[in-house]
Design an enzyme around this catalytic site. Sequence first.
Site, PDB file in Angstrom:
ATOM      1  N   HIS A 144       0.811  -1.216   0.000  1.00 19.08           N
ATOM      2  CA  HIS A 144       0.000   0.000   0.000  1.00 19.08           C
ATOM      3  C   HIS A 144       0.850   1.274   0.000  1.00 19.08           C
ATOM      4  O   HIS A 144       0.388   2.319  -0.471  1.00 19.08           O
ATOM      5  CB  HIS A 144      -0.940   0.003   1.213  1.00 19.08           C
ATOM      6  CG  HIS A 144      -2.049  -1.007   1.083  1.00 19.08           C
ATOM      7  ND1 HIS A 144      -3.178  -0.778   0.338  1.00 19.08           N
ATOM      8  CD2 HIS A 144      -2.182  -2.258   1.600  1.00 19.08           C
ATOM      9  CE1 HIS A 144      -3.979  -1.827   0.406  1.00 19.08           C
ATOM     10  NE2 HIS A 144      -3.395  -2.748   1.161  1.00 19.08           N
ATOM     11  N   ASP A 168       0.217   4.360  -2.450  1.00 19.37           N
ATOM     12  CA  ASP A 168       0.136   5.772  -2.070  1.00 19.37           C
ATOM     13  C   ASP A 168       1.055   6.625  -2.933  1.00 19.37           C
ATOM     14  O   ASP A 168       0.718   7.756  -3.303  1.00 19.37           O
ATOM     15  CB  ASP A 168       0.509   5.940  -0.598  1.00 19.37           C
ATOM     16  CG  ASP A 168      -0.557   5.373   0.339  1.00 19.37           C
ATOM     17  OD1 ASP A 168      -1.674   5.102  -0.139  1.00 19.37           O
ATOM     18  OD2 ASP A 168      -0.262   5.215   1.545  1.00 19.37           O
ATOM     19  N   GLU A 195      -8.864   5.104  -6.405  1.00 16.67           N
ATOM     20  CA  GLU A 195      -7.941   5.488  -7.491  1.00 16.67           C
ATOM     21  C   GLU A 195      -8.662   6.256  -8.599  1.00 16.67           C
ATOM     22  O   GLU A 195      -8.145   6.397  -9.704  1.00 16.67           O
ATOM     23  CB  GLU A 195      -7.270   4.234  -8.068  1.00 16.67           C
ATOM     24  CG  GLU A 195      -8.198   3.279  -8.797  1.00 16.67           C
ATOM     25  CD  GLU A 195      -8.884   2.259  -7.908  1.00 16.67           C
ATOM     26  OE1 GLU A 195      -9.288   1.207  -8.429  1.00 16.67           O
ATOM     27  OE2 GLU A 195      -9.014   2.516  -6.690  1.00 16.67           O
TER      28      GLU A 195
END
Length: 388
Positions: free
Chosen positions: A275, A279, A305
């Site tokens: 993750h 990011d 997203e």
Amino acid sequence: MQPFMNSPENYHILESLDSLVQSISENQKEFFQKVSEIRDNHYTLVKSYYEESRRLIEMLKETAFLCSLMFNIQDEKSICASAINILRKLLENPVAIRILSTSNSHTKLEILAEESSAAFSIKSLCTKSPLSCIAIKTCRPIIHSPLESAVPCPEMMESPEQYAHICFPLIADGVAFGCINILFEHDTDIMLLKRNIDLINILAGYVSLAIHNNRLIKTVKKEALTDKLTGLPNRRFGMEALQNEINRSKRYGHVFSIAMVDIDHFKLVNDNHGHTEGDKVLTLMADLARKCLRNVDLVARFGGEEFLIILPETDIDKACVVVERFCRIFNEASLSDVLNAKNLTLSGGIAQFPHDGGDVLSLLKAADERLYLAKNSGRNRIVAGKLN
């Protein structure tokens, strides 16, 4: 025996008594005159004290009332302009009034508002470092006159010697973040200024609180409408901006377009690289959007997203060119060393107002359906044509 008055000695005694009585009478008259003068002076002083107290009370009431109005003002410059108007009422003929605040970096003082007489320029004064400002460092008012022996503020050393100055710190949450700077002619009655110093200090307190509250409200609003990860406007802001653009375009009869853009296979980025990498991808996309899209365009993180792009006064064909260019730039950036995930692509759907919808929901629905059409058609493409 001779009569009493016929005696020379007795005559002198009576004469002395007469003189003494006359002297006592004159002294008594002078005494009562002094008492009367003292009574008159006392009455004058009491009357003067009463009138001055009443004047100060009235000024305090008016100042407090005017200051309270500042909390209804949402623009920082308007708050400062209101404060300057109040100061003009409290003071006699100041040469210049200026309100300053520390910069975001706290390395210099910046002018929030200023007003000066036509014959005086204050642009070069007191805009240096807050670390040298005595009022800010000591958190108390500073009064200086060339007629007194007090040391002037080092930030005011460039001012001509004929000017006196007063500086009041602006303090909020125990921290001084600026000051009110007032200049006067050198022969201004400093004692008269000191009479009003408490009123001006009260005003400075109101100004400090009004500015501080205004900044807090703006910060809260910004945080409420900003995506923390990317720094872009969030879904709520995007929806409001879209409604505003619809209203504006209806008013002027203009067209505009929106695009819903999604990162292809974003779940695989999170699954394969974690993750944190996901990011980074979102942050990269936000940075590129700020740099590559037009200044008039607005980009909001709509969720996950998915991003919303609003392109004012742009038809669907021109919008397609802008969005496709952005997609190419994003793909090229993903091939660099910035990311571990490589060769990332975008898919998008574009809709035009009012052809594809006359309100927020219908426009978003059209753009969203075209986005999913792009996804189902192989991804890495923008769909702007009519839906089948």
